[in-house]
Design a protein around this motif. Structure first.
Motif, mmCIF file in Angstrom:
data_model
loop_
_atom_site.group_PDB
_atom_site.id
_atom_site.type_symbol
_atom_site.label_atom_id
_atom_site.label_comp_id
_atom_site.label_asym_id
_atom_site.label_seq_id
_atom_site.Cartn_x
_atom_site.Cartn_y
_atom_site.Cartn_z
ATOM 1 N N VAL A 16 50.158 -22.859 -28.073
ATOM 2 C CA VAL A 16 50.719 -21.778 -27.259
ATOM 3 C C VAL A 16 51.202 -22.412 -25.967
ATOM 4 O O VAL A 16 50.405 -22.789 -25.097
ATOM 5 C CB VAL A 16 49.678 -20.670 -26.975
ATOM 6 N N GLU A 17 52.503 -22.572 -25.859
ATOM 7 C CA GLU A 17 53.088 -23.392 -24.782
ATOM 8 C C GLU A 17 54.520 -22.938 -24.562
ATOM 9 O O GLU A 17 55.243 -22.653 -25.514
ATOM 10 C CB GLU A 17 53.033 -24.863 -25.229
ATOM 11 N N ASP A 18 54.927 -22.860 -23.284
ATOM 12 C CA ASP A 18 56.277 -22.388 -22.998
ATOM 13 C C ASP A 18 57.217 -23.485 -22.511
ATOM 14 O O ASP A 18 58.404 -23.231 -22.331
ATOM 15 C CB ASP A 18 56.246 -21.240 -21.982
ATOM 16 N N GLU A 19 56.708 -24.693 -22.280
ATOM 17 C CA GLU A 19 57.597 -25.746 -21.801
ATOM 18 C C GLU A 19 58.120 -26.555 -22.980
ATOM 19 O O GLU A 19 57.347 -27.182 -23.699
ATOM 20 C CB GLU A 19 56.849 -26.686 -20.850
ATOM 21 N N GLU A 20 59.454 -26.557 -23.115
ATOM 22 C CA GLU A 20 60.060 -27.186 -24.299
ATOM 23 C C GLU A 20 59.717 -28.667 -24.415
ATOM 24 O O GLU A 20 59.528 -29.177 -25.517
ATOM 25 C CB GLU A 20 61.586 -27.002 -24.291
ATOM 26 N N LEU A 60 45.959 -24.159 -25.814
ATOM 27 C CA LEU A 60 46.401 -23.032 -25.011
ATOM 28 C C LEU A 60 46.812 -23.448 -23.610
ATOM 29 O O LEU A 60 45.996 -23.930 -22.830
ATOM 30 C CB LEU A 60 45.247 -22.018 -24.945
ATOM 31 N N ASP A 61 48.081 -23.272 -23.304
ATOM 32 C CA ASP A 61 48.564 -23.476 -21.941
ATOM 33 C C ASP A 61 48.093 -22.306 -21.083
ATOM 34 O O ASP A 61 47.886 -21.197 -21.587
ATOM 35 C CB ASP A 61 50.101 -23.542 -21.980
ATOM 36 N N LEU A 62 47.911 -22.566 -19.785
ATOM 37 C CA LEU A 62 47.407 -21.490 -18.913
ATOM 38 C C LEU A 62 48.500 -20.553 -18.426
ATOM 39 O O LEU A 62 48.383 -19.337 -18.510
ATOM 40 C CB LEU A 62 46.728 -22.106 -17.683
ATOM 41 N N MET A 63 49.557 -21.158 -17.884
ATOM 42 C CA MET A 63 50.613 -20.345 -17.310
ATOM 43 C C MET A 63 51.634 -20.037 -18.390
ATOM 44 O O MET A 63 52.426 -20.894 -18.767
ATOM 45 C CB MET A 63 51.292 -21.089 -16.156
ATOM 46 N N LEU A 64 51.595 -18.812 -18.879
ATOM 47 C CA LEU A 64 52.440 -18.428 -20.005
ATOM 48 C C LEU A 64 53.173 -17.127 -19.683
ATOM 49 O O LEU A 64 52.633 -16.276 -18.985
ATOM 50 C CB LEU A 64 51.584 -18.175 -21.249
ATOM 51 N N THR A 109 44.087 -31.762 -18.564
ATOM 52 C CA THR A 109 45.072 -31.528 -17.509
ATOM 53 C C THR A 109 46.344 -32.313 -17.777
ATOM 54 O O THR A 109 46.297 -33.479 -18.143
ATOM 55 C CB THR A 109 44.506 -31.954 -16.136
ATOM 56 N N LYS A 110 47.489 -31.642 -17.593
ATOM 57 C CA LYS A 110 48.774 -32.325 -17.683
ATOM 58 C C LYS A 110 48.971 -33.188 -16.437
ATOM 59 O O LYS A 110 48.588 -32.748 -15.359
ATOM 60 C CB LYS A 110 49.916 -31.312 -17.739
ATOM 61 N N PRO A 111 49.576 -34.333 -16.487
ATOM 62 C CA PRO A 111 50.020 -34.971 -17.727
ATOM 63 C C PRO A 111 48.845 -35.679 -18.386
ATOM 64 O O PRO A 111 47.977 -36.183 -17.706
ATOM 65 C CB PRO A 111 51.046 -35.982 -17.231
HETATM 66 CA CA CA Z 1 53.267 -23.054 -18.956
#
Ligand code: CA
Length: 239
Positions: A16-20, A60-64, A109-111
């Motif tokens: 679940v991620e919104d960054e391509e 799961l990404d946090l900011m979605l 944590t990214k990266p």
């Molecule tokens: Ca995000």
């Protein structure tokens, strides 16, 4: 076709991620590791895919968009104990603590390096596979460590290590949750409860002492690791 062949079904990952850029890198990287990756690009889609596709693990990404990671985690946990690994951007530690308290299994944590993420995924999956109920009358064993709970004795290999009561309780909690990040609040609540007064350094002092007693190199601990801004984790990584 999965390179693993037809015998074992591939482990299904819901990403679940919104960054391509992350979606692309992870889809390729995780497929190469033999995982079957399903992508949801916002929280609502994540929950919909979760309900219909029964993944083995959720990244799961946090900011979605639409439904944020915290609400996705909460909604999944209401009905399932599927492993959830939170993938958070820098500076989102406060939300990550909340997520872990809501029942997420781990936190990256990214990266991050793909290798690290895959190691965490495998650790969480392994833990779920071997999650046998452990009886209080049996010793608790993890790697070289053995705790005889009733007798209140701790061994590292054949060597007995004398622990004070709270140190023993803290180590027991860590050993019962290998690979899992335990937040400071959880550790304090479970080990001290209402006994924990004032000084917030008490936990760190106990961790430091456990490391001094149990680690080959307490300054660069291998088993009891710090998750900055969040808490501690007991690791049994392959050497
Ligand atoms: Ca995000």
């Amino acid at each position: 076709m999965s390179p693993a062949g037809a015998s074992a079904p591939a482990v299904r990952i819901l990403l679940v991620e919104d960054e391509e850029s992350f979606i692309d890198a992870l889809s390729v990287g995780l497929s190469r590791e033999g995982f079957d990756v399903d992508v949801a690009r916002d929280g609502a889609e994540g929950l919909a895919h979760f309900a219909t596709r029964a993944p083995d693990l959720v990244l799961l990404d946090l900011m979605l968009p639409k439904v944020n990671g915290i609400d996705v985690c909460r909604a999944i946990r209401a009905s399932s104990d599927v492993p959830i690994i939170v993938v958070s951007a820098k500076g989102e530690e406060v939300d990550a603590v909340l997520l872990l308290e809501l029942g997420a299994d781990d936190y990256v944590t990214k990266p991050y390096r793909l290798r690290e993420l895959v190691a965490r995924m495998r650790a969480v999956l392994r833990r779920r596979e071997h999650a046998v109920p452990w009886g209080e009358d049996e010793p608790l064993r993890q790697g070289p460590f053995r705790l005889d709970i009733d007798a209140h004795r701790c061994f590292v290999g054949d060597r007995e290590v004398k622990l004070r009561k709270k140190e023993f309780a803290l180590l027991q909690l860590l050993l019962e949750n290998p690979g899992r990040v335990l937040t400071r609040d959880v550790l304090i609540d479970r080990v001290w409860g209402s006994d924990y007064v004032g000084d917030t350094k008490t936990l760190d002092v106990h961790i430091k002492r456990l490391r001094a007693l149990l680690e080959d190199d307490p300054k660069s601990p291998r088993y009891i690791t710090t998750v900055r801004g969040v808490g501690y984790r007991f690791e049994l990584s392959p050497a």
